[in-house]
Design a protein around this motif. Sequence first.
Motif, mmCIF file in Angstrom:
data_model
loop_
_atom_site.group_PDB
_atom_site.id
_atom_site.type_symbol
_atom_site.label_atom_id
_atom_site.label_comp_id
_atom_site.label_asym_id
_atom_site.label_seq_id
_atom_site.Cartn_x
_atom_site.Cartn_y
_atom_site.Cartn_z
ATOM 1 N N THR A 27 34.118 -29.363 9.935
ATOM 2 C CA THR A 27 33.861 -29.662 11.180
ATOM 3 C C THR A 27 34.574 -28.899 12.109
ATOM 4 O O THR A 27 34.140 -28.365 13.179
ATOM 5 C CB THR A 27 33.960 -31.218 11.416
ATOM 6 N N MET A 31 33.338 -26.367 15.034
ATOM 7 C CA MET A 31 33.480 -26.592 16.387
ATOM 8 C C MET A 31 34.339 -25.516 17.176
ATOM 9 O O MET A 31 34.195 -25.234 18.141
ATOM 10 C CB MET A 31 34.328 -27.919 16.698
ATOM 11 N N LEU A 57 19.346 -34.284 13.918
ATOM 12 C CA LEU A 57 20.293 -35.411 14.027
ATOM 13 C C LEU A 57 20.077 -36.964 14.345
ATOM 14 O O LEU A 57 20.798 -37.797 14.002
ATOM 15 C CB LEU A 57 21.299 -35.025 15.402
ATOM 16 N N TRP A 276 30.482 -39.424 11.893
ATOM 17 C CA TRP A 276 30.476 -38.592 12.987
ATOM 18 C C TRP A 276 30.858 -37.379 12.844
ATOM 19 O O TRP A 276 30.463 -36.129 13.474
ATOM 20 C CB TRP A 276 31.434 -39.282 13.953
ATOM 21 N N PRO A 277 31.774 -37.009 11.689
ATOM 22 C CA PRO A 277 32.291 -35.615 11.320
ATOM 23 C C PRO A 277 30.870 -34.835 10.695
ATOM 24 O O PRO A 277 30.762 -33.590 11.261
ATOM 25 C CB PRO A 277 33.204 -35.778 10.285
ATOM 26 N N ILE A 279 27.859 -35.499 11.734
ATOM 27 C CA ILE A 279 26.907 -35.131 12.865
ATOM 28 C C ILE A 279 27.464 -34.003 13.798
ATOM 29 O O ILE A 279 26.825 -33.160 14.073
ATOM 30 C CB ILE A 279 27.027 -36.442 13.946
ATOM 31 N N PHE A 280 28.786 -33.857 13.824
ATOM 32 C CA PHE A 280 29.165 -32.878 14.989
ATOM 33 C C PHE A 280 29.349 -31.517 13.993
ATOM 34 O O PHE A 280 29.363 -30.421 14.758
ATOM 35 C CB PHE A 280 31.005 -33.101 15.222
ATOM 36 N N PHE A 281 29.505 -31.610 12.744
ATOM 37 C CA PHE A 281 29.391 -30.419 11.874
ATOM 38 C C PHE A 281 28.087 -29.738 12.149
ATOM 39 O O PHE A 281 27.846 -28.505 12.185
ATOM 40 C CB PHE A 281 29.713 -30.722 10.386
ATOM 41 N N THR A 283 25.862 -30.323 14.531
ATOM 42 C CA THR A 283 25.484 -29.916 15.882
ATOM 43 C C THR A 283 26.214 -28.600 16.087
ATOM 44 O O THR A 283 25.599 -27.492 16.528
ATOM 45 C CB THR A 283 26.307 -30.987 16.791
ATOM 46 N N SER A 284 27.370 -28.132 15.547
ATOM 47 C CA SER A 284 28.225 -27.050 15.719
ATOM 48 C C SER A 284 27.450 -25.937 14.982
ATOM 49 O O SER A 284 27.238 -24.952 15.484
ATOM 50 C CB SER A 284 29.465 -27.069 15.073
#
Length: 423
Positions: A27, A31, A57, A276-277, A279-281, A283-284
């Motif tokens: 992640t 990011m 997502l 959440w990690p 989700i952010f992965f 998204t990135s």
Amino acid sequence: MSLTSIFALGVFIIVLGLIISEKLHRTVAAMAGVVVVLLVRILTPSQALQYVDFNTLLVLMGMMIVVSIVKKTGVFEYLAIVAAKKAKGDPWRIIVFLCAVTALISAFLDNVTTVLLIVPMTFVITKKLNVNPMPFLIPEILASNIGGTATLIGDPPNIMIGSRAGLSFTDFIVNLGPIIVLVFAAVFFVLWLLYHKQLHTDAETRQKVFELDETVCIKDKGLLYKCGAVLLLIVLGFILHDVIGMENGVIAMTGAVLLLLLSRSDVEDALLSIEWPTIFFFTSLFVLVGALEEAGLIASLAGLITGLVKDNLLLAGVLLIWFSALVSSFLDNIPFVATLIPLILGLGAQGVDIAPLWWAVSLGACLGGNGTLIGASANVVVAGLAAKQGYVITFRQYLKVGFPLMMLSVALSMVYLILFYLT
């Protein structure tokens, strides 16, 4: 290639290298790549947001909330004990049972939803049998992606292909169902060779399974009925999403909010249950692939294929299935397939029989997701769930199993296409 294209590709390769080396958390690596892409203005923040697949997502977040509430009922423990008893405590039989269920459900539901339901059950079973869960988790990832390939609604590329090519649910089942059954059987034969020696339980442990009382696991029958009703509505929504004109993400979040209202669950606990990690992965990763698309690299790759094949149907089918599989092992297959579709339609306008090419792209793009740990949403989600339980699925560890089995799956699919569609 322009300077922008070279830089975008360089950033993606560096991020991929960091993920593979595991010197940084995946992640953080992804990011960091997004920050670089934004700083050098390959994408503006508003452009970056346009490439984020919010539908995916929302499915992830909505189903994570739903599963966290379902867990409170004890139904996963109940089903785990029932499955263990039916398999007479034999770990390999349990793996086959869970993976067959995973593949079947994935044909009708989003793969992420499927693994979110199956993986918690898996951890309960492995704890009861005192065995390592890793030989269970990787096969479940593979099964979810294989099963999702078989139907119109099983994987996003199939939905896109079906919409543009005018193919029905029955068309996918009839044309892809036979090879998917064969691929499933072949993959699990190889998995048996890999894992069966690692999966042993003694007679005493097996006997303990039969002494367990699954009925005491259900902690809240009222909540169980509410969860069952909401899950049924979500499943129906996923199946009929085209008819009702609603995205799967909206359906999943609607179900999550409805269940929060009905169960009166603590909203802070529910939100903390979201990975959440992960989700952010995602998204990135969407933004990084968007940078490649913005730089014209994905269109160039797709155009390269159409330039090579011209009117040679056999060559076109073979190139498309392998190219789709290899690209989809590392990139989000949605923008890639979206780029290929108009190119294939263009070949059709030139008089080429493009019907077999749709199956080539579908098989390649969907089965290709099994190649690496970042190849499909289900892969990353399972890795995240495993990490919470203290088990780390590394990129290289998964690659050693997933990539060869992906190659086997695609090779079998290629032979199938050649025998029945391309000659």
